[in-house]
Design a protein around this motif. Sequence first.
Motif, PDB file in Angstrom:
ATOM      1  N   MET A   1       1.707 -21.069  53.384  1.00 45.38           N
ATOM      2  CA  MET A   1       1.947 -21.049  51.934  1.00 45.38           C
ATOM      3  C   MET A   1       3.390 -20.651  51.649  1.00 45.38           C
ATOM      4  N   GLN A   2       3.985 -21.362  50.704  1.00 41.39           N
ATOM      5  CA  GLN A   2       5.379 -21.103  50.391  1.00 41.39           C
ATOM      6  C   GLN A   2       5.527 -19.768  49.653  1.00 41.39           C
ATOM      7  N   ASN A   3       6.498 -18.961  50.044  1.00 45.09           N
ATOM      8  CA  ASN A   3       6.843 -17.775  49.274  1.00 45.09           C
ATOM      9  C   ASN A   3       8.328 -17.753  49.111  1.00 45.09           C
ATOM     10  N   SER A   4       8.826 -18.009  47.912  1.00 46.28           N
ATOM     11  CA  SER A   4      10.258 -17.875  47.709  1.00 46.28           C
ATOM     12  C   SER A   4      10.476 -17.461  46.269  1.00 46.28           C
ATOM     13  N   GLU A 223      -2.575  -7.046  42.824  1.00 44.24           N
ATOM     14  CA  GLU A 223      -2.256  -5.945  41.903  1.00 44.24           C
ATOM     15  C   GLU A 223      -1.117  -6.308  40.957  1.00 44.24           C
ATOM     16  N   VAL A 224      -0.360  -7.348  41.317  1.00 44.01           N
ATOM     17  CA  VAL A 224       0.707  -7.861  40.432  1.00 44.01           C
ATOM     18  C   VAL A 224       0.408  -9.347  40.220  1.00 44.01           C
ATOM     19  N   PRO A 225      -0.475  -9.658  39.280  1.00 42.64           N
ATOM     20  CA  PRO A 225      -0.937 -11.049  39.154  1.00 42.64           C
ATOM     21  C   PRO A 225       0.195 -12.071  39.100  1.00 42.64           C
ATOM     22  N   ALA A 226       1.283 -11.752  38.385  1.00 41.75           N
ATOM     23  CA  ALA A 226       2.374 -12.736  38.251  1.00 41.75           C
ATOM     24  C   ALA A 226       3.071 -13.007  39.578  1.00 41.75           C
ATOM     25  N   SER A 227       2.842 -12.159  40.578  1.00 40.69           N
ATOM     26  CA  SER A 227       3.495 -12.395  41.881  1.00 40.69           C
ATOM     27  C   SER A 227       2.965 -13.674  42.526  1.00 40.69           C
ATOM     28  N   ILE A 228       1.825 -14.180  42.050  1.00 43.94           N
ATOM     29  CA  ILE A 228       1.299 -15.447  42.584  1.00 43.94           C
ATOM     30  C   ILE A 228       2.312 -16.578  42.358  1.00 43.94           C
ATOM     31  N   LEU A 229       3.155 -16.418  41.364  1.00 42.28           N
ATOM     32  CA  LEU A 229       4.108 -17.491  41.036  1.00 42.28           C
ATOM     33  C   LEU A 229       5.089 -17.739  42.184  1.00 42.28           C
ATOM     34  N   GLN A 230       5.292 -16.742  43.036  1.00 41.90           N
ATOM     35  CA  GLN A 230       6.152 -16.958  44.217  1.00 41.90           C
ATOM     36  C   GLN A 230       5.564 -18.015  45.141  1.00 41.90           C
ATOM     37  N   GLN A 231       4.229 -18.128  45.122  1.00 43.80           N
ATOM     38  CA  GLN A 231       3.579 -19.090  46.032  1.00 43.80           C
ATOM     39  C   GLN A 231       3.769 -20.537  45.583  1.00 43.80           C
ATOM     40  N   VAL A 232       4.189 -20.699  44.333  1.00 40.79           N
ATOM     41  CA  VAL A 232       4.452 -22.049  43.811  1.00 40.79           C
ATOM     42  C   VAL A 232       5.869 -22.090  43.226  1.00 40.79           C
TER      43      VAL A 232
END
Length: 258
Positions: A1-4, A223-232
């Motif tokens: 999964m991409q994380n950037s 615990e930081v829901p918006a951190s999912i945005l790193q995956q996309v």
Amino acid sequence: MQNSLPRLNLSTTHKQMGKKVAQQIAKLVTDKPDAVIGLATGSTPDPMYKELIRMHKENGLDFSRVRFFNLDEYVGLPYDRPQSYHYEMREKFFKHINAKPENIHIPDGMAEDLQAACADYEKAIRDAGGIDLQILGIGETGHIGFNEPGTPFDAITHISRLSEKTRADNARFFGGDKNKVPTQAITMGLKTITAAKQIILMANGEHKGNIVREAMTTTPNQEVPASILQQVADKVTFFLDRAAAKHFKPYQQLFSVR
Ligand code: F6R
């Protein structure tokens, strides 16, 4: 999964940020008149809505075929109450443009069968062909939509329990009384949101600085829901005003224009 890192687009003021996001929406609507656009409520998008209304009235920006899906709605708050998102969206945006009522979708927090309302909403988004551009704000808990900390990353549209912090933050819309803020909402899930083809998260003000930094830099976690945005991240841009970008230095080097 991409994380950037999602892209950053920095503005000096809240108003300027709103105008830039309105321009992105206008470009999409011009290129694709029947675009599917996901919208947010709250204070953050106010200047964006004002600018879109101006573009409609002065430049004839045409919303007649655009399909709109709002992120969320409180559970059990009648739609004639100014704090309901049905009321807010009508007064702040929809009544000023030429959107067709049948193209406006907001979760039904007054439904007798809330689970069915969630499933119907998810299906309506799917039937529309998915969301082309999703607009997001961010809560100080890190929520996007009303996906509070602890929400699984694979959640679709569901009933969420608002955190005490979010109820306290939103008390300003309820005469300052946190007890009047509903305890539950229907919200698009994190999976629904991240399935959008493009995502713009907006944040303004110093009080959003810490959570914006966390969302962008912490290892993605529930615990930081918006951190999912790193995956996309390849389809995400954070539009920030100077105050919300206070942790991103040097300011100018990070300025990215798309
Ligand atoms: C609103 C929503 C929320 C808000 C967030 C920030 O539809 O889904 O996630 O975007 O609570 O609210 P404001 O903009 O009022 O700071």
